[in-house]
Scaffold this motif. Sequence first.
Motif, PDB file in Angstrom:
ATOM      1  N   VAL A   7       0.833  -1.211   0.000  1.00 22.40           N
ATOM      2  CA  VAL A   7       0.000   0.000   0.000  1.00 22.40           C
ATOM      3  C   VAL A   7       0.863   1.254   0.000  1.00 22.40           C
ATOM      4  O   VAL A   7       1.921   1.295   0.631  1.00 22.40           O
ATOM      5  CB  VAL A   7      -0.910   0.029   1.250  1.00 22.40           C
ATOM      6  CG1 VAL A   7      -1.846   1.237   1.205  1.00 22.40           C
ATOM      7  CG2 VAL A   7      -1.705  -1.258   1.369  1.00 22.40           C
ATOM      8  N   GLU A   8       0.405   2.272  -0.719  1.00 29.85           N
ATOM      9  CA  GLU A   8       1.016   3.595  -0.626  1.00 29.85           C
ATOM     10  C   GLU A   8      -0.068   4.603  -0.289  1.00 29.85           C
ATOM     11  O   GLU A   8      -1.239   4.413  -0.642  1.00 29.85           O
ATOM     12  CB  GLU A   8       1.718   3.990  -1.928  1.00 29.85           C
ATOM     13  CG  GLU A   8       0.800   4.193  -3.121  1.00 29.85           C
ATOM     14  CD  GLU A   8       1.539   4.664  -4.372  1.00 29.85           C
ATOM     15  OE1 GLU A   8       2.786   4.639  -4.375  1.00 29.85           O
ATOM     16  OE2 GLU A   8       0.857   5.052  -5.332  1.00 29.85           O
ATOM     17  N   TYR A   9       0.313   5.673   0.429  1.00 28.17           N
ATOM     18  CA  TYR A   9      -0.675   6.705   0.772  1.00 28.17           C
ATOM     19  C   TYR A   9      -0.009   8.019   1.147  1.00 28.17           C
ATOM     20  O   TYR A   9       1.150   8.049   1.560  1.00 28.17           O
ATOM     21  CB  TYR A   9      -1.587   6.244   1.911  1.00 28.17           C
ATOM     22  CG  TYR A   9      -0.900   5.666   3.126  1.00 28.17           C
ATOM     23  CD1 TYR A   9      -0.440   6.470   4.162  1.00 28.17           C
ATOM     24  CD2 TYR A   9      -0.739   4.290   3.255  1.00 28.17           C
ATOM     25  CE1 TYR A   9       0.173   5.923   5.288  1.00 28.17           C
ATOM     26  CE2 TYR A   9      -0.132   3.728   4.368  1.00 28.17           C
ATOM     27  CZ  TYR A   9       0.316   4.547   5.381  1.00 28.17           C
ATOM     28  OH  TYR A   9       0.928   4.001   6.494  1.00 28.17           O
ATOM     29  N   ALA A  10      -0.756   9.079   0.951  1.00 25.13           N
ATOM     30  CA  ALA A  10      -0.345  10.416   1.362  1.00 25.13           C
ATOM     31  C   ALA A  10      -0.879  10.645   2.775  1.00 25.13           C
ATOM     32  O   ALA A  10      -2.083  10.798   2.972  1.00 25.13           O
ATOM     33  CB  ALA A  10      -0.904  11.464   0.400  1.00 25.13           C
ATOM     34  N   GLY A  11       0.011  10.643   3.742  1.00 26.92           N
ATOM     35  CA  GLY A  11      -0.401  10.691   5.136  1.00 26.92           C
ATOM     36  C   GLY A  11      -1.087  11.964   5.565  1.00 26.92           C
ATOM     37  O   GLY A  11      -1.857  11.963   6.541  1.00 26.92           O
ATOM     38  N   ASN A  12      -0.862  13.068   4.839  1.00 25.78           N
ATOM     39  CA  ASN A  12      -1.504  14.328   5.234  1.00 25.78           C
ATOM     40  C   ASN A  12      -2.994  14.344   4.911  1.00 25.78           C
ATOM     41  O   ASN A  12      -3.699  15.286   5.266  1.00 25.78           O
ATOM     42  CB  ASN A  12      -0.805  15.527   4.589  1.00 25.78           C
ATOM     43  CG  ASN A  12      -0.739  15.438   3.079  1.00 25.78           C
ATOM     44  OD1 ASN A  12      -0.755  14.346   2.509  1.00 25.78           O
ATOM     45  ND2 ASN A  12      -0.639  16.573   2.424  1.00 25.78           N
ATOM     46  N   ALA A  58       5.580   2.107   0.624  1.00 20.30           N
ATOM     47  CA  ALA A  58       5.673   0.643   0.609  1.00 20.30           C
ATOM     48  C   ALA A  58       5.236   0.048   1.940  1.00 20.30           C
ATOM     49  O   ALA A  58       5.988  -0.680   2.577  1.00 20.30           O
ATOM     50  CB  ALA A  58       7.095   0.204   0.280  1.00 20.30           C
ATOM     51  N   GLN A  59       4.031   0.397   2.372  1.00 22.26           N
ATOM     52  CA  GLN A  59       3.450  -0.242   3.551  1.00 22.26           C
ATOM     53  C   GLN A  59       3.013  -1.660   3.166  1.00 22.26           C
ATOM     54  O   GLN A  59       2.594  -1.899   2.031  1.00 22.26           O
ATOM     55  CB  GLN A  59       2.238   0.555   4.021  1.00 22.26           C
ATOM     56  CG  GLN A  59       1.425  -0.054   5.144  1.00 22.26           C
ATOM     57  CD  GLN A  59       2.104  -0.001   6.492  1.00 22.26           C
ATOM     58  OE1 GLN A  59       2.876  -0.903   6.810  1.00 22.26           O
ATOM     59  NE2 GLN A  59       1.813   1.043   7.274  1.00 22.26           N
TER      60      GLN A  59
END
Length: 264
Positions: A7-12, A58-59
Amino acid sequence: MRVAIGVEYAGNAFEGWQTQPHRRTVQDVLEAALATIAGESVKLVCAGRTDTGVHATAQVAHFDTSADRPLEAWVRGVNSHAPASVGVLWAVVVDDDFHARFSAMSRRYRYVLLNRRVRPGVLDGRVGWAHGLLNVAAMNEAAQCLLGVHDFTSFRAAQCQAKSPVRHMHSVSVKRFGEVIVFDFHANAFLHHMIRNLVGSLVYVGKGRYPVTWMAELLAARQRSLAAPTFAPDGLYLCGVEYPERWPLPDGGRIIAPPQLLVT
């Protein structure tokens, strides 16, 4: 059936990974999207729970399901039901003894710091910022004392729930690429706020407020109050998890190399 996903993500865009009652976390939105595809409730377990504002390229996570779906359904199908700020990169079926957190041998994090006079605009929320010119050579030299097995109490958040403050730092580096400074950390595991606390103290060294030897002194002191304040989460990325070769993950289940984030 147990399925592992990258998984990828924009944490904000989220208030951290871990589920919350308000349902504004990465885990919450992914579980909802997965449940839509599976036709049943799904519980995710991740390799590393990131805080509010922290990103991931790269979670790794896993879930159990009785639904028989093509692997592509867990990727493109889930992405069609998830917000644009999060995406599943791959999915593989794994044995039931695979565990995204406990099977992992190490993690890699990268902190991207914009070092220029004015604050970021386009990259707001995606990079940290320090306006004074930083001495990268001094910061990198100071960071080398972190290599090996140490008690990282001086860089541990008060609310950290880890049973032990001891971690094994495999590698650490601080490099400049124009106006961008990149901090790379590779360890068996990390404590709550550990990287942001390390970056904050290294920035103090880079500013000349403390000598290179200060980091080793902090490490030996085992006292959080002596170190610098926790740095902003904006530039922090989880960018790799390492597993034993027996698991059929991409790249042989070994290291997912950190991407060249904002570096030319």
